[in-house]
Design a protein around this motif. Structure first.
Motif, PDB file in Angstrom:
ATOM      1  N   ARG A 114       0.925  -1.255  -0.018  1.00 21.89           N
ATOM      2  CA  ARG A 114       0.061   0.045   0.087  1.00 21.89           C
ATOM      3  C   ARG A 114       0.866   1.292  -0.110  1.00 21.89           C
ATOM      4  O   ARG A 114       0.492   2.146  -0.620  1.00 21.89           O
ATOM      5  CB  ARG A 114      -1.022   0.008   1.199  1.00 21.89           C
ATOM      6  CG  ARG A 114      -2.103   1.259   1.157  1.00 21.89           C
ATOM      7  CD  ARG A 114      -2.939   0.862   2.335  1.00 21.89           C
ATOM      8  NE  ARG A 114      -2.372   1.074   3.785  1.00 21.89           N
ATOM      9  CZ  ARG A 114      -2.135   2.307   4.349  1.00 21.89           C
ATOM     10  NH1 ARG A 114      -2.504   3.405   3.713  1.00 21.89           N
ATOM     11  NH2 ARG A 114      -1.490   2.330   5.432  1.00 21.89           N
ATOM     12  N   TYR A 115       1.918   1.183   0.648  1.00 18.91           N
ATOM     13  CA  TYR A 115       3.088   2.415   0.848  1.00 18.91           C
ATOM     14  C   TYR A 115       3.614   2.457  -0.513  1.00 18.91           C
ATOM     15  O   TYR A 115       3.779   3.642  -1.238  1.00 18.91           O
ATOM     16  CB  TYR A 115       3.865   2.192   1.886  1.00 18.91           C
ATOM     17  CG  TYR A 115       3.423   2.259   3.263  1.00 18.91           C
ATOM     18  CD1 TYR A 115       2.026   2.634   3.656  1.00 18.91           C
ATOM     19  CD2 TYR A 115       4.407   2.240   4.345  1.00 18.91           C
ATOM     20  CE1 TYR A 115       1.769   2.690   4.949  1.00 18.91           C
ATOM     21  CE2 TYR A 115       3.897   2.188   5.680  1.00 18.91           C
ATOM     22  CZ  TYR A 115       2.594   2.461   5.972  1.00 18.91           C
ATOM     23  OH  TYR A 115       1.882   2.697   7.159  1.00 18.91           O
ATOM     24  N   LEU A 116       4.099   1.553  -1.048  1.00 20.14           N
ATOM     25  CA  LEU A 116       4.714   1.404  -2.506  1.00 20.14           C
ATOM     26  C   LEU A 116       3.707   2.068  -3.479  1.00 20.14           C
ATOM     27  O   LEU A 116       4.341   3.014  -4.177  1.00 20.14           O
ATOM     28  CB  LEU A 116       5.192   0.189  -2.634  1.00 20.14           C
ATOM     29  CG  LEU A 116       5.738  -0.143  -3.945  1.00 20.14           C
ATOM     30  CD1 LEU A 116       7.019   0.777  -3.974  1.00 20.14           C
ATOM     31  CD2 LEU A 116       6.042  -1.516  -4.418  1.00 20.14           C
ATOM     32  N   ASN A 117       2.474   1.298  -3.406  1.00 23.52           N
ATOM     33  CA  ASN A 117       1.491   2.031  -4.368  1.00 23.52           C
ATOM     34  C   ASN A 117       1.558   3.554  -4.426  1.00 23.52           C
ATOM     35  O   ASN A 117       1.392   4.413  -5.332  1.00 23.52           O
ATOM     36  CB  ASN A 117       0.146   1.443  -4.125  1.00 23.52           C
ATOM     37  CG  ASN A 117      -0.742   1.778  -5.246  1.00 23.52           C
ATOM     38  OD1 ASN A 117      -1.676   2.585  -4.962  1.00 23.52           O
ATOM     39  ND2 ASN A 117      -0.729   1.339  -6.430  1.00 23.52           N
ATOM     40  N   GLN A 118       1.243   4.178  -2.968  1.00 25.23           N
ATOM     41  CA  GLN A 118       1.045   5.649  -2.951  1.00 25.23           C
ATOM     42  C   GLN A 118       2.409   6.209  -3.292  1.00 25.23           C
ATOM     43  O   GLN A 118       2.295   7.626  -3.668  1.00 25.23           O
ATOM     44  CB  GLN A 118       0.755   5.871  -1.500  1.00 25.23           C
ATOM     45  CG  GLN A 118      -0.548   5.506  -1.029  1.00 25.23           C
ATOM     46  CD  GLN A 118      -1.766   5.947  -1.789  1.00 25.23           C
ATOM     47  OE1 GLN A 118      -1.816   7.356  -2.287  1.00 25.23           O
ATOM     48  NE2 GLN A 118      -2.597   5.048  -2.237  1.00 25.23           N
ATOM     49  N   ILE A 119       3.383   5.730  -3.158  1.00 22.18           N
ATOM     50  CA  ILE A 119       4.817   6.476  -3.364  1.00 22.18           C
ATOM     51  C   ILE A 119       4.853   6.441  -5.082  1.00 22.18           C
ATOM     52  O   ILE A 119       5.393   7.714  -5.533  1.00 22.18           O
ATOM     53  CB  ILE A 119       5.950   5.624  -3.223  1.00 22.18           C
ATOM     54  CG1 ILE A 119       6.268   5.948  -1.442  1.00 22.18           C
ATOM     55  CG2 ILE A 119       7.433   6.000  -3.738  1.00 22.18           C
ATOM     56  CD1 ILE A 119       7.451   4.873  -0.884  1.00 22.18           C
ATOM     57  N   ILE A 120       4.380   5.417  -5.712  1.00 21.54           N
ATOM     58  CA  ILE A 120       4.200   5.603  -7.401  1.00 21.54           C
ATOM     59  C   ILE A 120       3.563   6.737  -7.682  1.00 21.54           C
ATOM     60  O   ILE A 120       3.687   7.471  -8.430  1.00 21.54           O
ATOM     61  CB  ILE A 120       3.643   4.225  -7.698  1.00 21.54           C
ATOM     62  CG1 ILE A 120       4.763   3.113  -7.423  1.00 21.54           C
ATOM     63  CG2 ILE A 120       3.708   4.269  -9.357  1.00 21.54           C
ATOM     64  CD1 ILE A 120       6.203   3.488  -7.748  1.00 21.54           C
ATOM     65  N   ILE A 121       2.255   6.936  -7.043  1.00 20.44           N
ATOM     66  CA  ILE A 121       1.283   7.828  -7.263  1.00 20.44           C
ATOM     67  C   ILE A 121       1.815   9.249  -7.127  1.00 20.44           C
ATOM     68  O   ILE A 121       1.698  10.279  -7.847  1.00 20.44           O
ATOM     69  CB  ILE A 121      -0.172   7.614  -6.684  1.00 20.44           C
ATOM     70  CG1 ILE A 121      -0.708   6.449  -7.255  1.00 20.44           C
ATOM     71  CG2 ILE A 121      -0.942   8.854  -6.607  1.00 20.44           C
ATOM     72  CD1 ILE A 121      -2.012   5.975  -6.154  1.00 20.44           C
ATOM     73  N   SER A 122       2.274   9.394  -5.965  1.00 21.10           N
ATOM     74  CA  SER A 122       2.751  10.621  -5.557  1.00 21.10           C
ATOM     75  C   SER A 122       4.316  11.121  -5.862  1.00 21.10           C
ATOM     76  O   SER A 122       4.677  12.481  -6.154  1.00 21.10           O
ATOM     77  CB  SER A 122       2.970  11.019  -4.149  1.00 21.10           C
ATOM     78  OG  SER A 122       1.591  10.748  -3.516  1.00 21.10           O
ATOM     79  N   GLU A 123       5.271  10.027  -6.211  1.00 22.91           N
ATOM     80  CA  GLU A 123       6.551  10.472  -6.094  1.00 22.91           C
ATOM     81  C   GLU A 123       7.428  10.209  -7.486  1.00 22.91           C
ATOM     82  O   GLU A 123       8.540  10.457  -7.752  1.00 22.91           O
ATOM     83  CB  GLU A 123       7.381   9.773  -5.067  1.00 22.91           C
ATOM     84  CG  GLU A 123       6.760  10.183  -3.635  1.00 22.91           C
ATOM     85  CD  GLU A 123       6.848  11.402  -2.999  1.00 22.91           C
ATOM     86  OE1 GLU A 123       7.353  12.253  -3.658  1.00 22.91           O
ATOM     87  OE2 GLU A 123       6.628  11.654  -1.867  1.00 22.91           O
ATOM     88  N   SER A 124       6.572   9.255  -8.284  1.00 27.97           N
ATOM     89  CA  SER A 124       7.315   8.654  -9.311  1.00 27.97           C
ATOM     90  C   SER A 124       8.045   9.653 -10.277  1.00 27.97           C
ATOM     91  O   SER A 124       9.053   9.387 -10.770  1.00 27.97           O
ATOM     92  CB  SER A 124       6.584   7.345 -10.231  1.00 27.97           C
ATOM     93  OG  SER A 124       5.352   8.037 -10.656  1.00 27.97           O
ATOM     94  N   SER A 125       7.175  10.577 -10.769  1.00 28.07           N
ATOM     95  CA  SER A 125       7.585  11.483 -11.718  1.00 28.07           C
ATOM     96  C   SER A 125       8.813  12.396 -11.486  1.00 28.07           C
ATOM     97  O   SER A 125       9.684  12.857 -12.260  1.00 28.07           O
ATOM     98  CB  SER A 125       6.457  12.481 -11.942  1.00 28.07           C
ATOM     99  OG  SER A 125       6.087  13.211 -10.836  1.00 28.07           O
TER     100      SER A 125
END
Length: 231
Positions: free
Chosen positions: A128-139
């Protein structure tokens, strides 16, 4: 389909050696660094995340962290490389017995908007944390001035490979469509932005306050099939 899947598998990925100085998978300390980094980046945000804070969390020294990663940008790249490899694995796993191309595309939309499935074995990252990191931080790994130089090391290859896999299905559904890779990367990035906007800037969306993932999946499906069915 249940949004919280549990799958019985174990996978490992050979990530680009240019991302790290020492392979975190080679030691228990390295594995703990990555796991704790995911937790801290989720909790603090990438801007406030530091190697000093990570060292404290893992009960080690800041120098130890630097033995594995040159800087926190490379650490985030490592996490994202793992994620994109994992997504490609899930895509292939879910599509292996599917013959209907429309169902394939619908499955891809599900994968882009669901939380990551729980799994057994050694994959103990907080999904769940990983998914939120992808949404918020990946760019933040490619929207940087040095992106051309960074790209020379092929550290974005897992992301490009995932786009390529999705583009193959797009072309299978509509061979005449001229922009399959552009549409694929647009789907991925839009899935992130719309979920983020639903949570924090809802007036940039048409969400009515329901589940962000359901709204985003509906929007992506509308965008995808209207594009492909009318081109």
């Amino acid at each position: 389909m249940n949004n919280r899947l549990r799958m019985d598998f174990q996978v490992s990925f050979n990530l680009n050696e240019k991302v790290f100085l020492r392979d975190p998978e080679s030691s228990e300390v390295g594995k703990k660094l990555v796991k704790s980094a995911i937790d801290l980046i989720y909790e603090l945000g990438f801007e406030h995340f530091t190697f000093k804070k990570l060292a404290v969390e893992v009960n080690t020294t800041e120098a130890t962290v630097y033995r594995y990663f040159e800087n926190k940008h490379r650490l985030l790249l490592y996490i994202l490389n793992w994620y994109w490899n994992y997504m490609e694995f899930l895509l292939e796993f879910r599509l292996q017995n599917v013959t209907d191309t429309k169902v394939k595309l619908q499955t891809i939309i599900e994968l882009l908007t669901q939380e990551l499935p729980e799994s057994s074995g050694k994959m103990d990252y907080n999904k769940r944390y990983l998914n939120q990191i992808i949404i918020s931080e990946s760019s933040k790994v490619y929207l940087v001035k040095e992106v051309k130089e960074i790209n020379k090391s092929e550290v974005f290859k897992p992301y490009k490979d995932l786009c390529g896999k999705i583009a193959e299905v797009v072309s299978e559904y509509n061979p005449a469509y001229q922009f399959p890779r552009s549409l694929s990367s647009t789907l991925i990035e839009t899935s992130h932005y719309q979920q983020f906007f639903c949570n924090y800037l809802p007036r940039l969306t048409d969400s009515k306050g329901g589940d962000q993932k359901t709204f985003t999946a509906g929007f992506l499906s509308d965008l995808l099939f209207k594009t492909l069915d009318h081109s």
